[in-house]
Design an enzyme around this catalytic site. Structure first.
Site, PDB file in Angstrom:
ATOM      1  N   TYR A 124       3.705   6.522   9.957  1.00  0.00           N
ATOM      2  CA  TYR A 124       2.821   5.507   9.601  1.00  0.00           C
ATOM      3  C   TYR A 124       3.813   4.530   8.978  1.00  0.00           C
ATOM      4  O   TYR A 124       3.543   3.433   9.093  1.00  0.00           O
ATOM      5  CB  TYR A 124       1.781   6.066   8.642  1.00  0.00           C
ATOM      6  CG  TYR A 124       0.522   5.098   8.580  1.00  0.00           C
ATOM      7  CD1 TYR A 124       0.594   3.965   7.559  1.00  0.00           C
ATOM      8  CD2 TYR A 124      -0.504   4.873   9.334  1.00  0.00           C
ATOM      9  CE1 TYR A 124      -0.569   2.913   7.522  1.00  0.00           C
ATOM     10  CE2 TYR A 124      -1.487   4.161   9.449  1.00  0.00           C
ATOM     11  CZ  TYR A 124      -1.623   3.322   8.359  1.00  0.00           C
ATOM     12  OH  TYR A 124      -2.455   2.121   8.114  1.00  0.00           O
TER      13      TYR A 124
ATOM     14  N   HIS B  74       0.816  -1.214   0.004  1.00  0.00           N
ATOM     15  CA  HIS B  74      -0.038  -0.091   0.127  1.00  0.00           C
ATOM     16  C   HIS B  74       0.990   1.345  -0.071  1.00  0.00           C
ATOM     17  O   HIS B  74       1.785   1.361   0.651  1.00  0.00           O
ATOM     18  CB  HIS B  74      -0.894  -0.098   1.111  1.00  0.00           C
ATOM     19  CG  HIS B  74      -1.934  -0.939   0.987  1.00  0.00           C
ATOM     20  ND1 HIS B  74      -3.259  -0.794   1.681  1.00  0.00           N
ATOM     21  CD2 HIS B  74      -2.332  -2.038   0.197  1.00  0.00           C
ATOM     22  CE1 HIS B  74      -4.348  -1.348   1.314  1.00  0.00           C
ATOM     23  NE2 HIS B  74      -3.728  -2.218   0.350  1.00  0.00           N
TER      24      HIS B  74
ATOM     25  N   PRO C  54      -4.579   0.797  18.376  1.00  0.00           N
ATOM     26  CA  PRO C  54      -4.334   0.332  17.227  1.00  0.00           C
ATOM     27  C   PRO C  54      -4.508   1.394  16.158  1.00  0.00           C
ATOM     28  O   PRO C  54      -4.213   1.100  14.903  1.00  0.00           O
ATOM     29  CB  PRO C  54      -5.279  -0.798  17.063  1.00  0.00           C
ATOM     30  CG  PRO C  54      -6.263  -0.742  18.140  1.00  0.00           C
ATOM     31  CD  PRO C  54      -5.663   0.081  19.188  1.00  0.00           C
TER      32      PRO C  54
ATOM     33  N   LYS D 226       0.623   0.328  14.761  1.00  0.00           N
ATOM     34  CA  LYS D 226       1.984   0.007  15.460  1.00  0.00           C
ATOM     35  C   LYS D 226       2.089  -1.147  16.524  1.00  0.00           C
ATOM     36  O   LYS D 226       3.419  -1.284  16.599  1.00  0.00           O
ATOM     37  CB  LYS D 226       2.223   1.488  16.197  1.00  0.00           C
ATOM     38  CG  LYS D 226       2.410   2.594  15.432  1.00  0.00           C
ATOM     39  CD  LYS D 226       3.520   2.539  14.343  1.00  0.00           C
ATOM     40  CE  LYS D 226       3.419   3.460  13.155  1.00  0.00           C
ATOM     41  NZ  LYS D 226       4.026   3.076  12.015  1.00  0.00           N
TER      42      LYS D 226
ATOM     43  N   TYR E  76      -9.656   5.601   7.199  1.00  0.00           N
ATOM     44  CA  TYR E  76      -9.943   6.070   8.392  1.00  0.00           C
ATOM     45  C   TYR E  76     -10.907   7.043   8.468  1.00  0.00           C
ATOM     46  O   TYR E  76     -10.779   7.920   7.739  1.00  0.00           O
ATOM     47  CB  TYR E  76      -8.553   6.454   9.326  1.00  0.00           C
ATOM     48  CG  TYR E  76      -7.187   5.549   9.430  1.00  0.00           C
ATOM     49  CD1 TYR E  76      -6.552   5.172   8.478  1.00  0.00           C
ATOM     50  CD2 TYR E  76      -7.243   4.943  10.653  1.00  0.00           C
ATOM     51  CE1 TYR E  76      -5.620   4.267   8.786  1.00  0.00           C
ATOM     52  CE2 TYR E  76      -6.307   4.090  10.949  1.00  0.00           C
ATOM     53  CZ  TYR E  76      -5.395   3.991   9.986  1.00  0.00           C
ATOM     54  OH  TYR E  76      -4.510   2.825  10.192  1.00  0.00           O
TER      55      TYR E  76
END
Ligand code: FAS
Ligand code: PHB
Length: 390
Positions: A385, A72, A293, A297, A201
């Protein structure tokens, strides 16, 4: 019995550590409380940083991950019917993440251990760690109704948040930092087409939602829910209806629903126990820290802990140097605190805090507005990220 390193816990941390040590000629024995089937039934993380993937490859357990994992190069944040794509690859000079379920990774690690005839006891009980401050610790445990003792040089506590190894650090030595969030996540695994090619998200006035996946036919979705909720309170219909209401229309109209294959509620907490070592004991993964979460991580921090710890142990056995072992906790904690900060930031930005007053809501909205316009803010999110360097 005698070995060089006793590893308590046969989750990703323990399995990865035992495999890396074995490949470097360092003996270990893994003690796991549950059955292999139970460990492999758990559905957890889904996003792997490149550092984690590299470590799994060096453990000779990465073939299926490289075949089936999906690269991704970005993810999306949705709010107030707007969508902001975080271009991970473009903002970090080419870094990406890999979508590959922790369950699959654990299976791969088990198979790698089997190939090397790694020594592991399942369904152990009453594990006790002894004489950590001397130079000859030993671990006792119950297995098939019989007590056993393993004399060793070092003990690795990889037994997760509810394990026993963290308690072996005396209370007057240990400092615990904890933040319990006033909500949980209800997670659903379903044999449905993911709603989008990348993770989304979503922040809505009704609460947080996350659309993720495990493959092109297996989706993983989460909803923020009250901390007291149980999976039984969430029928499939209720879950899909609520998810639909928390997504922008352009996304929800793509949503394919279907029967849940697995449903679980995860409380959200941030927890860090310092130091991550005491005498001959070294803590790694969830045994030492938990992150919400939202930043993907948890598993990746377990991997960086194991990177530091395996290198330190191998350095000791190869050269006699203690340097890596003496600096393990300090090195691991620096990365843990940074990831905890990032995970807390993502959680704060995307969730409705119970009792959060209008100031908080407006603060979060303005942050997302700023994010949509600021490449600098998007870069901060992107570099955290994909994972900060080890
Ligand atoms: P684990 O908890 O995975 O493994 C510890 C092992 O030790 C277990 O197998 C346990 O049975 C064993 N054990 C415990 N006590 C023992 C004892 N006394 N003796 C012997 N063995 C013992 N992270 C993400 O990045 N994204 C997510 O979406 C995500 N979702 C999660 C959902 C849930 C419900 C949970 C609990 C965690 C989630 N995490 C997520 C975090 C998770 O992926 C962890 O970071 C990861 O499992 C850490 O691996 P370990 O450190 O090996 O700990
Ligand atoms: C998942 O796919 O399980 C997942 C993805 C991103 C997160 C948390 C979990 O932040």
């Amino acid at each position: 019995m005698k070995t060089q390193v006793v590893i308590i816990g046969g989750g990703p941390s323990g399995l990865l550590l035992s495999q890396l040590l074995h490949l470097a000629g360092v003996d270990s024995i893994v003690l796991e409380r549950k059955s292999r089937a139970y460990v492999l039934s758990r559905i957890r993380a889904g996003v792997l940083e490149q550092g984690t993937c590299d470590l799994v490859r060096s453990a000779k357990a990465g073939a299926r991950m490289d075949r089936d994992g999906k690269v991704h190069s970005g993810f999306a944040m949705a709010y107030n019917d707007q969508i902001v794509r975080i271009d991970l690859e473009g903002l970090t000079g080419g870094k990406t993440v890999l979508i590959y379920g922790q369950t699959e990774l654990t299976q791969d690690l088990y198979e790698a251990r089997d190939k090397l005839n790694g020594m592991m006891f399942h369904e152990v009980d009453d594990v006790e760690i002894n004489r950590l401050t001397g130079d000859s610790p030993f671990v006792t445990f119950l297995h098939n109704g019989e007590m056993h003792r393993i004399d060793c040089d070092y003990v690795a506590g990889c037994d997760g948040f509810h394990g026993i190894s963290r308690q072996a650090v005396p209370a007057n030595v240990r400092t615990e930092y904890e933040k319990v969030y006033p909500f949980s996540w209800i997670g659903v695994l379903s044999k449905t087409r993911p709603v989008d090619e990348e993770i989304i998200y979503s922040r809505s006035s009704r609460g947080f939602a996350l659309c993720s996946m495990r493959s092109e036919t297996l989706s993983r979705h989460y909803l923020q829910c009250p901390a007291t909720d149980t999976p039984e309170e969430w029928s499939d219909d209720r879950f899909w209806n609520e998810l639909t209401r928390r997504l922008p229309r352009s996304v929800s109209e793509q949503l394919e629903t279907g029967p849940s294959l697995q449903k679980s509620v995860t409380p959200l907490r941030a927890f860090i126990s310092e130091p991550m070592q005491y005498g001959r004991l070294f803590l790694a993964g969830d045994a030492a820290h938990i992150v919400p979460p939202t930043g993907a991580k948890g598993l990746n921090l377990a991997a960086s802990d194991i990177y530091y710890l395996s290198n330190a142990l191998i350095e000791f056995y190869k050269s006699g140097s203690n340097t890596g072992l003496e600096t393990y906790s300090q090195k691991a904690l620096a990365r843990v605190w940074n990831a905890s900060r990032f995970s807390g930031f993502m959680t704060r930005m995307l969730h409705n805090f119970v009792g959060g007053d209008s100031f908080d809501v407006r603060w979060e909205d303005s942050l997302l507005e700023y994010l949509s316009r600021s490449k600098a803010q998007q870069t901060v999110i992107a570099e955290n990220y994909v994972g900060m360097p080890y």
